[in-house]
Design a protein around this motif. Structure first.
Motif, mmCIF file in Angstrom:
data_model
loop_
_atom_site.group_PDB
_atom_site.id
_atom_site.type_symbol
_atom_site.label_atom_id
_atom_site.label_comp_id
_atom_site.label_asym_id
_atom_site.label_seq_id
_atom_site.Cartn_x
_atom_site.Cartn_y
_atom_site.Cartn_z
ATOM 1 N N THR A 185 6.318 0.247 -8.668
ATOM 2 C CA THR A 185 6.325 0.468 -9.705
ATOM 3 C C THR A 185 5.624 1.919 -10.128
ATOM 4 N N GLN A 186 5.658 2.867 -10.762
ATOM 5 C CA GLN A 186 4.927 4.270 -10.747
ATOM 6 C C GLN A 186 3.869 3.656 -10.821
ATOM 7 N N LEU A 187 2.459 4.434 -10.613
ATOM 8 C CA LEU A 187 0.902 3.718 -11.026
ATOM 9 C C LEU A 187 0.714 3.311 -12.409
ATOM 10 N N PHE A 193 6.978 10.863 0.378
ATOM 11 C CA PHE A 193 8.079 11.644 0.118
ATOM 12 C C PHE A 193 7.216 13.118 -0.269
ATOM 13 N N LEU A 194 6.554 13.616 0.685
ATOM 14 C CA LEU A 194 6.137 14.732 -0.471
ATOM 15 C C LEU A 194 6.337 15.979 0.336
ATOM 16 N N GLY A 195 6.527 17.109 -0.852
ATOM 17 C CA GLY A 195 7.490 19.070 -0.438
ATOM 18 C C GLY A 195 6.376 19.167 0.967
ATOM 19 N N THR A 254 -4.518 4.392 -2.912
ATOM 20 C CA THR A 254 -5.785 4.053 -2.598
ATOM 21 C C THR A 254 -6.181 5.878 -2.711
ATOM 22 N N LEU A 255 -5.885 6.461 -4.183
ATOM 23 C CA LEU A 255 -6.142 7.995 -4.071
ATOM 24 C C LEU A 255 -7.287 9.270 -3.380
ATOM 25 N N ASP A 256 -8.038 8.087 -3.184
ATOM 26 C CA ASP A 256 -9.894 8.219 -2.100
ATOM 27 C C ASP A 256 -8.930 8.477 -1.027
ATOM 28 N N GLY A 257 -8.030 8.037 -0.851
ATOM 29 C CA GLY A 257 -7.998 7.419 1.101
ATOM 30 C C GLY A 257 -8.419 5.531 1.137
ATOM 31 N N MET A 258 -8.071 5.964 2.381
ATOM 32 C CA MET A 258 -8.696 4.252 2.468
ATOM 33 C C MET A 258 -9.706 4.182 3.223
ATOM 34 N N GLN A 271 0.216 14.601 -11.333
ATOM 35 C CA GLN A 271 1.117 15.172 -10.909
ATOM 36 C C GLN A 271 2.291 14.203 -10.888
ATOM 37 N N PHE A 272 2.057 12.837 -10.935
ATOM 38 C CA PHE A 272 2.608 11.832 -11.051
ATOM 39 C C PHE A 272 3.498 11.598 -12.830
ATOM 40 N N GLY A 273 3.048 12.508 -13.648
ATOM 41 C CA GLY A 273 3.377 12.586 -15.098
ATOM 42 C C GLY A 273 3.141 11.584 -15.273
ATOM 43 N N GLY A 286 13.397 12.216 -6.956
ATOM 44 C CA GLY A 286 12.792 13.253 -6.399
ATOM 45 C C GLY A 286 12.307 14.225 -7.743
ATOM 46 N N ASP A 287 10.754 14.681 -6.892
ATOM 47 C CA ASP A 287 10.581 15.803 -8.157
ATOM 48 C C ASP A 287 11.597 17.028 -8.506
ATOM 49 N N PRO A 288 12.312 17.379 -7.809
ATOM 50 C CA PRO A 288 12.542 18.855 -7.337
ATOM 51 C C PRO A 288 13.565 19.155 -8.787
ATOM 52 N N LEU A 318 0.289 -1.352 0.077
ATOM 53 C CA LEU A 318 -0.360 -0.096 -0.071
ATOM 54 C C LEU A 318 1.118 1.002 -0.006
ATOM 55 N N GLU A 319 0.611 2.506 0.060
ATOM 56 C CA GLU A 319 0.945 3.365 -0.254
ATOM 57 C C GLU A 319 -0.112 4.504 0.650
ATOM 58 N N THR A 320 0.831 5.280 1.476
ATOM 59 C CA THR A 320 -0.093 6.073 2.114
ATOM 60 C C THR A 320 1.192 7.833 2.937
ATOM 61 N N THR A 321 0.605 8.748 2.914
ATOM 62 C CA THR A 321 0.793 9.535 3.428
ATOM 63 C C THR A 321 1.211 10.126 4.987
ATOM 64 N N GLY A 322 2.065 10.998 4.779
ATOM 65 C CA GLY A 322 1.880 11.707 6.501
ATOM 66 C C GLY A 322 0.534 11.634 6.911
ATOM 67 N N LYS A 323 -0.522 12.952 6.304
ATOM 68 C CA LYS A 323 -1.190 13.359 6.887
ATOM 69 C C LYS A 323 -2.187 12.391 7.441
ATOM 70 N N SER A 324 -2.938 11.201 5.631
ATOM 71 C CA SER A 324 -3.215 9.846 5.615
ATOM 72 C C SER A 324 -3.284 9.197 6.405
ATOM 73 N N ALA A 325 -1.934 8.619 6.849
ATOM 74 C CA ALA A 325 -1.916 7.422 7.652
ATOM 75 C C ALA A 325 -2.672 6.767 8.577
HETATM 76 N N1 LIG Z 1 7.161 11.451 -9.841
HETATM 77 C C1 LIG Z 1 6.322 11.079 -9.220
HETATM 78 N N2 LIG Z 1 5.690 11.907 -7.176
HETATM 79 C C2 LIG Z 1 5.441 11.369 -6.754
HETATM 80 O O1 LIG Z 1 5.347 12.389 -5.676
HETATM 81 C C3 LIG Z 1 4.844 10.480 -6.509
HETATM 82 C C4 LIG Z 1 4.900 9.370 -7.869
HETATM 83 N N3 LIG Z 1 5.242 9.898 -8.909
HETATM 84 N N4 LIG Z 1 3.968 8.273 -7.450
HETATM 85 C C5 LIG Z 1 3.623 7.993 -6.593
HETATM 86 C C6 LIG Z 1 4.272 8.568 -5.580
HETATM 87 C C7 LIG Z 1 2.777 8.307 -4.388
HETATM 88 N N5 LIG Z 1 2.227 10.115 -4.067
HETATM 89 C C8 LIG Z 1 1.405 10.400 -3.425
HETATM 90 C C9 LIG Z 1 1.322 11.575 -3.522
HETATM 91 C C10 LIG Z 1 -0.017 12.894 -2.761
HETATM 92 C C11 LIG Z 1 -1.108 11.163 -2.189
HETATM 93 C C12 LIG Z 1 -2.070 12.003 -1.010
HETATM 94 O O2 LIG Z 1 -2.040 13.169 -1.642
HETATM 95 N N6 LIG Z 1 -2.721 11.380 -1.424
HETATM 96 C C13 LIG Z 1 -4.239 12.000 -0.531
HETATM 97 C C14 LIG Z 1 -5.126 10.540 0.195
HETATM 98 C C15 LIG Z 1 -6.532 10.254 0.058
HETATM 99 C C16 LIG Z 1 -7.153 10.717 0.548
HETATM 100 O O3 LIG Z 1 -6.923 10.792 1.429
HETATM 101 O O4 LIG Z 1 -8.275 11.650 -0.019
HETATM 102 C C17 LIG Z 1 -3.503 12.457 0.520
HETATM 103 O O5 LIG Z 1 -4.130 13.392 1.653
HETATM 104 O O6 LIG Z 1 -2.645 12.170 1.775
HETATM 105 C C18 LIG Z 1 -0.772 10.536 -3.007
HETATM 106 C C19 LIG Z 1 0.312 9.190 -2.995
HETATM 107 C C20 LIG Z 1 3.578 10.358 -4.767
HETATM 108 N N7 LIG Z 1 4.194 10.196 -5.462
#
Ligand SMILES: Nc1nc(=O)c2c([nH]1)NC[C@@H]1CN(c3ccc(C(=O)N[C@@H](CCC(=O)O)C(=O)O)cc3)CN21
Ligand SMILES: NC(=O)C1=CN([C@@H]2O[C@H](COP(=O)(O)OP(=O)(O)OC[C@H]3O[C@@H](n4cnc5c(N)ncnc54)[C@H](O)[C@@H]3O)[C@@H](O)[C@H]2O)C=CC1
Length: 275
Positions: free
Chosen positions: A163-165, A36-38, A258-262, A207-209, A95-97, A9-16
């Motif tokens: 892999t990337q999406l 690892f988000l900016g 799970t881009l709409d959140g868990m 966003q992910f290209g 890293g994207d920068p 799975l994949e998560t972010t700091g704010k959504s874990a």
């Molecule tokens: N080029 C590139 N840059 C990235 O930063 C990146 C990728 N590729 N490929 C996939 C991963 C996954 N990434 C991310 C980035 C943001 C969220 C995000 O904002 N998620 C929402 C969850 C949805 C929700 O809770 O509604 C969040 O608020 O955390 C998730 C995965 C970043 N990633």
């Protein structure tokens, strides 16, 4: 009934924290990557790792080489991860920068720096791009991937590729063939979306290209003008699972974005993951 390969799975700091509501659907020690988000802090990511660990899952923090500001910045992030969450896995990406914010230009630069030796990792995860990358040529990506696998194996660390999406079965299978025919038989986790709102999916893909082809949009009923529609991504899993089996590829898994959140994905996950 066909069985799906295990997921990570994949998560972010704010959504874990949302993982608490779905954790029991996944096997113990299911890897959970922390993006690892900016716009998030190390403290948020460190807290996310502790939450993941406390749920019996396996935190896999991502390090964006170009976002690291210094060697000290690396230790400020990784030391608490080791001390508090006993992390065994890290994912290293470029890293994207456009310009590095510190001394590390890409994953290879970070790996060469010896920093990872200080954390006694079992596994290092590297990125794969079945549908290419907007700024890096595919040949360059494959050459870098081969270098990273060989380097990490030499250091006696296990390697995995996440892999990337990706959306296109044909591109994914062609890419797996390139990897396997290069003699790389490490685990591959294919990055796929959960059944997410089409609008959310296209936002993150951009966003992910990652480009979603017209064929994929049609196949998964993705009408980007309909704000409420859910993408029918189940067909993607079924097609991929069958194609992978037919080719006899081994050590292939899925990595779920799970881009709409868990929480919003819970009903779908329950239905989908139930054997
Ligand atoms: N080029 C590139 N840059 C990235 O930063 C990146 C990728 N590729 N490929 C996939 C991963 C996954 N990434 C991310 C980035 C943001 C969220 C995000 O904002 N998620 C929402 C969850 C949805 C929700 O809770 O509604 C969040 O608020 O955390 C998730 C995965 C970043 N990633
Ligand atoms: N932050 C995250 O969670 C994730 C980010 N990514 C992005 O994928 C890209 C590549 O990462 P890796 O596969 O680890 O490649 P890498 O670091 O192994 O580099 C592969 C090749 O591309 C070059 N490169 C690396 N980053 C670049 C960039 N931003 N622009 C132009 N050239 C670049 C390198 O110098 C090298 O020649 C990065 O942009 C990374 O941010 C991918 C997955 C997850």
């Amino acid at each position: 009934m066909f069985s799906l390969p295990p997921f990570s799975l994949e998560t972010t700091g704010k959504s874990a924290h949302e993982l608490a509501s779905v954790a029991d659907l996944f096997a113990a020690h299911t890897p959970v990557n922390i993006a690892f988000l900016g716009n998030e802090s190390h403290a948020q990511r460190i807290q996310a790792a502790a939450t993941i660990k406390s749920l019996g899952l396996e935190p896999t923090p991502i390090i964006s080489s170009r976002r690291l500001q210094s060697k000290e910045d690396f230790y400020h992030y990784v030391d608490p991860l080791v001390k508090q969450s006993h992390i065994k896995r890290l994912m290293v990406v470029g890293g994207d920068p456009k310009q590095p914010q510190g001394p590390y230009n890409d994953s290879i630069g970070l790996l060469k720096s010896d920093l990872l030796k200080s954390c006694e990792l079992e596994t290092v995860v590297i990125a794969g791009y079945p549908e290419g990358h907007p700024h890096i040529r595919s040949q360059q990506l494959i050459e870098s991937l081969k270098w990273k696998v060989a380097f990490l194996k030499q250091q006696n660390v296990k390697v995995e590729i996440t892999t990337q999406l990706a959306f296109c079965t044909e591109s994914i299978v062609k890419w797996i063939e390139t990897i396997r025919s290069s003699g790389i038989h490490e685990p591959i986790r294919i990055g796929v979306p959960s059944s997410t709102r089409v609008k959310t999916l296209s936002y993150f893909a951009q966003q992910f290209g990652v480009e979603i082809s017209a064929a994929s949009l049609e196949k998964y009923a993705m009408d980007t003008t309909d704000e409420t529609l859910e993408a029918k991504t189940d067909a993607l899993y079924q097609e991929l699972t069958q194609t992978i089996k037919r080719h006899g590829y081994e050590n292939i898994y899925f990595h779920l974005y799970t881009l709409d959140g868990m929480v919003k994905s819970k009903a779908w996950l329950e239905n989908f993951l139930r054997p």
